[in-house]
Enzyme design. Structure first.
Site, PDB file in Angstrom:
ATOM      1  N   ARG A 146      33.322   2.236   1.834  1.00  0.00           N
ATOM      2  CA  ARG A 146      33.700   2.688   0.495  1.00  0.00           C
ATOM      3  C   ARG A 146      34.864   1.878  -0.092  1.00  0.00           C
ATOM      4  NH1 ARG A 146      33.641   9.064   1.561  1.00  0.00           N
ATOM      5  NH2 ARG A 146      33.902   8.315   3.695  1.00  0.00           N
ATOM      6  N   LYS A 174      21.996  16.348  10.972  1.00  0.00           N
ATOM      7  CA  LYS A 174      23.357  16.105  11.458  1.00  0.00           C
ATOM      8  C   LYS A 174      23.681  17.069  12.603  1.00  0.00           C
ATOM      9  CE  LYS A 174      27.079  14.631   8.437  1.00  0.00           C
ATOM     10  NZ  LYS A 174      27.985  15.082   7.392  1.00  0.00           N
ATOM     11  N   ALA A 194      50.610  -7.064   2.744  1.00  0.00           N
ATOM     12  CA  ALA A 194      49.837  -7.590   1.607  1.00  0.00           C
ATOM     13  C   ALA A 194      48.441  -7.962   2.105  1.00  0.00           C
ATOM     14  CB  ALA A 194      50.531  -8.805   1.037  1.00  0.00           C
ATOM     15  N   ASP A 224      27.154  22.884   9.037  1.00  0.00           N
ATOM     16  CA  ASP A 224      26.696  21.941   8.016  1.00  0.00           C
ATOM     17  C   ASP A 224      25.282  22.321   7.597  1.00  0.00           C
ATOM     18  OD1 ASP A 224      27.973  18.863   7.396  1.00  0.00           O
ATOM     19  OD2 ASP A 224      25.974  19.354   6.630  1.00  0.00           O
ATOM     20  N   CYS A 235      39.860   7.607   0.416  1.00  0.00           N
ATOM     21  CA  CYS A 235      40.936   8.434  -0.139  1.00  0.00           C
ATOM     22  C   CYS A 235      41.745   7.793  -1.264  1.00  0.00           C
ATOM     23  CB  CYS A 235      41.892   8.847   0.980  1.00  0.00           C
ATOM     24  SG  CYS A 235      41.130   9.988   2.122  1.00  0.00           S
TER      25      CYS A 235
END
Ligand code: UDX
Length: 434
Positions: free
Chosen positions: A329, A35, A253, A30, A261
């Site tokens: 997200r 990180k 539901a 990375d 995603c």
């Protein structure tokens, strides 16, 4: 085998660690030096049950190496996995592939002998062809393969170890054997090894996510119908899900689907449709329906508490898009909490994954460190994410206020029990909101 994972985000870190765990030598690369420093001191930058321990074990066994040195990692590896992000371009349906292509150019720079390049990031149909074009100067050194990842957050390690299928897309059939060898520990435990063309594999990933998103949206729309027609949506889900052609999973539901995603990949698929002049009207409707659902469920609180939310106390249990992750997200909470605050309500929230910076600047919004303080003296308790620790709560003990109400967006609780306890209770897809 010797592997290099470029990108230590969710996909790269989880699959890299799991590949090491089945005996491979894995370099996780990375650019983010902090990180890599964290990882080298045994701290995982993401929240995933079981991952910390697996990283530690494989790091100590020297099968897992974290580095910023791409050159070294590429030179030492036979297979290079591209695991960088493929977000939507802001405000559009298009996928931003700049990280992928940048990565490919770097691979080109550092490669001296034959390598297999595998796209693990979710990439649109035709990306492998574009990668080939970038590599054309040294074309003979590379094989480009698509091997999409189907890991679910919170279940990622189990999903890696026991996948329903492993999808490998390659235009060069010779490479199937190498990939089969890599995955042989999983294949021997029953995972299906499925091979197809490179474009085929690229499309499979988007189609799988869009289909699952469609299933959720379908049951969510039926939930709306059930509420108005006096039917329990769970009976409908069970009734249709027992048909093996339909299947029972992904028929729960609840709030709009979220995460890293489904929202991104449904849009990416529509964009691929546009590129190839194909109208994917079903997927377009799914995107719209899911968007509308966030508003519908947020504003439904007016049917529960009335139009004026000023000074109403609302306690929210769970704010992540699903349990066992710290991922926010496209979580419904991102819309819900600011809306209630704006309307003057006093919001408290608790999530087992901790406080969220997204709500830090909001007036009238406070993170509480436990369930007790979140629910105490509230007018309304909203169950938004079905973490295990919310499953059997004694609300009468948690909240002494008379006539407090529960709004359960995951149908976690039994309406009859709530009735017996004389708690006013609203849920989803049951005859509450007619
Ligand atoms: C998904 C895919 O499942 C995985 O294969 C892919 O690699 C990445 O995207 P993930 O986003 O981690 O995984 O979570 P998932 O468990 O699939 O849930 C996605 C969303 O759908 C969540 O918001 C969840 O709450 C919602 N959902 C799921 C429902 O509302 N009802 C269901 O029945 C199932």
């Amino acid at each position: 085998m010797k592997l290099c994972m470029i990108g230590t985000g969710y996909v790269g870190l989880v699959s890299g660690t799991c590949f090491a765990d089945i005996g491979n030598q894995v370099y996780c690369v990375d650019k983010d030096i902090n990180k890599i420093k964290k990882l080298n001191s045994g701290i995982s930058p993401i929240y995933e049950p079981g991952l910390d321990e697996l990283i530690k074990n494989n790091f100590n066994a020297k099968r897992l190496i974290f580095t910023t040195d791409l050159n070294k990692a590429i030179s030492a590896s036979d297979i290079i996995f591209i695991c960088v992000g493929t977000p939507n371009k802001k405000g559009t349906l298009n996928v931003d592939l700049s990280f992928v292509y940048k990565c490919v150019r770097e691979i080109l720079l550092h490669t001296k002998n034959k390598k297999i390049i595998v796209t693990k990031s979710t990439v649109p149909v035709g990306t492998g062809d574009e990668i080939e074009k970038i590599l054309k100067k040294k074309k003979k050194l590379f094989s480009i393969i698509s091997n999409p990842e189907f890991l679910r957050e919170g279940e990622a390690i189990r999903d890696f170890r026991y996948p329903d299928r492993i999808v490998i897309g390659s235009n060069n059939k010779n490479e199937f054997n190498t990939m089969k060898k890599l995955y042989s520990p999983l294949i021997s435990k029953g995972a299906k090894f499925f091979t197809t063309t490179r474009r085929g594999a690229e499309l499979i990933k988007y189609s799988a996510n869009a289909f699952l998103a469609t299933k959720i949206t379908f049951i969510n729309e039926l939930a709306n119908l059930c509420e108005k027609s006096g039917i329990d949506v769970e009976d409908v889900a069970l009734g249709i899900g027992s048909d093996s052609r339909i299947g029972s999973r992904f028929l729960r539901a609840g709030p709009a689907y979220g995460g890293s995603c489904f929202p991104k990949d449904t849009k990416g698929l529509v964009s691929a449709g546009e590129k190839f002049k194909t109208n994917l009207s079903i997927v377009k409707s799914v995107i719209k329906s899911n968007h509308d659902r966030v508003n519908l469920l947020t504003k439904r609180v007016h049917k529960i508490l009335g139009n004026n939310l000023k000074n109403k106390k609302i306690g929210i249990l769970g704010v992540t898009f699903k349990p066992n992750t710290d991922d926010m997200r496209d979580s419904t909470s991102l819309k819900m909490i600011p809306y209630y605050c704006k309307k003057g309500a006093k919001v408290t929230y608790y999530d087992p994954s901790g406080e969220k910076f997204e709500f830090k600047k909001l007036k009238n919004c406070e993170f509480k460190k436990n369930i007790n303080d979140t629910c105490k003296d509230t007018d309304l308790i909203i169950l938004l994410t079905e973490w295990d620790e919310f499953k059997s709560l004694d609300f009468k003990k948690l909240n002494k206020k008379r006539n407090f109400i529960i709004y359960d967006l995951r149908n976690l609780y039994n309406p009859k029990e709530m009735l017996n306890k004389k708690i006013k209770y609203f849920s989803v897809g049951r005859p509450n909101f007619n």
